[in-house]
Design a protein around this motif. Structure first.
Motif, PDB file in Angstrom:
ATOM      1  N   THR A 166      48.035  -7.798 -21.787  1.00 41.59           N
ATOM      2  CA  THR A 166      47.176  -8.161 -20.520  1.00 41.59           C
ATOM      3  C   THR A 166      46.480  -9.805 -21.157  1.00 41.59           C
ATOM      4  OG1 THR A 166      45.078  -7.454 -20.934  1.00 41.59           O
ATOM      5  CG2 THR A 166      46.616  -7.139 -19.297  1.00 41.59           C
TER       6      THR A 166
ATOM      7  N   GLU B 292      43.257 -10.267 -20.782  1.00 44.11           N
ATOM      8  CA  GLU B 292      42.195  -9.702 -21.941  1.00 44.11           C
ATOM      9  C   GLU B 292      42.333  -8.674 -23.210  1.00 44.11           C
ATOM     10  OE1 GLU B 292      43.404  -9.526 -18.666  1.00 44.11           O
ATOM     11  OE2 GLU B 292      42.154 -10.904 -18.142  1.00 44.11           O
TER      12      GLU B 292
ATOM     13  N   HIS C 212      42.081  -6.058 -14.077  1.00 42.58           N
ATOM     14  CA  HIS C 212      40.756  -6.447 -13.983  1.00 42.58           C
ATOM     15  C   HIS C 212      40.908  -7.844 -14.830  1.00 42.58           C
ATOM     16  CE1 HIS C 212      40.313  -2.452 -13.446  1.00 42.58           C
ATOM     17  NE2 HIS C 212      39.700  -1.716 -14.275  1.00 42.58           N
TER      18      HIS C 212
HETATM   19  N1  ADE Z   1      42.838  -2.654 -17.385  1.00 43.81           N
HETATM   20  C1  ADE Z   1      42.412  -2.726 -16.250  1.00 43.81           C
HETATM   21  N2  ADE Z   1      41.932  -4.301 -16.483  1.00 43.81           N
HETATM   22  C2  ADE Z   1      42.944  -4.464 -17.684  1.00 43.81           C
HETATM   23  C3  ADE Z   1      43.114  -5.401 -17.929  1.00 43.81           C
HETATM   24  N3  ADE Z   1      42.855  -6.944 -17.163  1.00 43.81           N
HETATM   25  N4  ADE Z   1      44.033  -5.794 -19.784  1.00 43.81           N
HETATM   26  C4  ADE Z   1      43.677  -4.553 -19.887  1.00 43.81           C
HETATM   27  N5  ADE Z   1      43.385  -4.003 -19.728  1.00 43.81           N
HETATM   28  C5  ADE Z   1      43.043  -3.681 -18.962  1.00 43.81           C
END
Ligand code: ADE
Length: 418
Positions: free
Chosen positions: A53, A55, A347
């Motif tokens: 993702t 993040e 998330h």
């Molecule tokens: N687990 C839950 N949400 C996530 C995210 N946005 N990025 C990586 N791992 C996750």
């Protein structure tokens, strides 16, 4: 550089979305700034198996800035954001092996490819990387110095490996840090699960009966947010203490057998297997919507569901209708894979900021330790947890009080009573 992604041409879209996520990740950004000068991970190879993702991209960039060589594969076949994978390859020269919708064979092939890099540290979300390393790639373990684990399910697996004396190297349980599960599991899962359900169904939650199976940190967050959307929330539990807590938080408690006939929405968040089974599906109302937000899709007995299904069709992306032998229809979202990552984007960045700060600092902690940890599962050092909380507070402009000298003394004393 070897990689296996959907389409490198998606890189520019990914880069813009990573930039957006980064804006809400101040703690990780500060770590990255420090890593840039100190290079604490110089010469270290990290094999990461995480949801790919925006993040995660920020975390990968941070580790690389710290001097590490990182190799990334997906921790779920449906959670990969293909534009992010492309951007990491093109703009950061990070080898990524992940394609959204990859089948199980490709999923495991990608895990093997990351292991081929001979990691010194593993960074796992669900313990598939560690499990394959131990069961099929044992020859590589001699070079592995440690690892981290992101999620509850992974920690359950690792503790059982440690309990059986199989675990061959130390692992830090990132999930158990307070700055991880209080926020990511609760507020992150709460919001992103509702997001995934709405994106895939566009159904109204207000006035519905919403069944949350499991009242751990994720279940608490989901129940809280479903209530916030106006749903009547029913909780099912097996743990008497958690059930009491849910009851006192104002939710209706009942066994899944009873909830099955009442619910409009069902979401499992237990970390356990076959929580909703064949006989429960048979009791459901026509049109019931079923999903899972736990790490693996085993929480729903999908094999059992297939046995009682007469016909099935896709009604929308991520909505599979099953017509049951009793003539009623039930809808399974995202093949029972974690709905928040399969149908939404996982998330939000500001909670992943703390989770991934724990990841980066836990790896740094292991690298810098003079005496290596023994083979076991360890908590994140409290110093790291508190530092992350402090930095997060600073980043959102919140100042808090400090203990006075008198208060410190009082807390350390026993002789002052009534
Ligand atoms: N687990 C839950 N949400 C996530 C995210 N946005 N990025 C990586 N791992 C996750």
């Amino acid at each position: 550089m070897k990689y296996d992604i959907k389409d490198i041409k998606l890189a520019n879209d990914g880069a813009r979305r990573i930039e957006w996520a980064n804006q809400s990740m101040p703690v990780l950004n500060r770590i990255r700034d420090r890593f840039k000068n100190e290079k604490p991970l110089k010469g270290i190879r990290i094999g990461a198996c995480l949801h790919v993702t925006t993040e995660t991209a920020s975390l990968m960039q941070t580790l690389k800035t710290g001097g590490a060589k990182v190799f990334l594969c997906a921790s779920n076949p449906l959670s990969t954001q293909d534009d992010v994978a492309a951007s990491l390859v093109k703009n950061n020269k990070i080898p990524v092996f992940a394609i959204k919708g990859e089948n199980n064979k490709t999923y495991y092939k990608h895990i093997h490819t990351v292991l081929d890099a001979g990691p010194h540290y593993t960074m796992d979300d669900g313990a598939d990387l560690v499990s394959i390393l131990h069961s099929e790639r044992n020859e590589l373990i001699k070079d592995v110095r440690g690892g981290t684990e992101e999620t509850t399910t992974g920690i359950i697996r690792l503790k059982s490996m440690a309990g059986e004396g199989i675990l061959q190297y130390p692992i830090i349980a990132v999930n158990d840090a307070q700055t991880k599960h209080f926020f990511d599991n609760r507020y992150g899962t709460g919001q992103s699960t509702i997001d995934g359900i709405i994106r895939s169904t566009n159904r109204l939650l207000a006035g519905s009966r919403f069944v949350v199976c499991g009242y751990g940190w994720c279940g608490k967050g989901l129940a809280m947010r479903a209530r916030g959307m106006g749903a009547n929330v029913i909780v099912t539990e097996v743990n008497p203490v958690a059930a009491l807590e849910a009851a006192m938080d104002g939710f209706t408690l009942m066994p899944i057998r009873k909830a099955a006939g009442i619910g409009d929405f069902f979401c499992t968040v237990t970390g356990n297997i076959n929580v909703i089974r064949k006989n429960h599906f048979m009791l459901m109302k026509d049109g019931a919507i079923i999903c899972n937000s736990g790490h693996f899709n085993v929480e729903l007995d999908l094999d059992g569901l297939r046995e009682i299904t007469t016909t099935t069709k896709a009604l929308r992306p991520h909505v599979q209708e099953h017509v049951l032998k009793n003539g009623r229809r039930v809808n399974v979202l995202a093949e029972g894979r974690l709905i928040n990552l399969a149908s939404a984007e996982g998330h939000p960045s500001s909670v992943m900021d703390m989770s991934f700060a724990n990841q980066a600092l836990s790896i740094e902690h292991m690298v810098k330790r003079k005496k290596p940890l023994a083979r076991d599962v360890y908590p994140v050092p409290e110093k790291i947890d508190r530092l992350i909380a402090k930095e997060k507070l600073v980043s959102v402009g919140i100042t808090i009080d400090k203990l006075t000298g008198e208060q410190k003394k009082y807390l350390a004393s026993w002789d002052l009573g009534t």
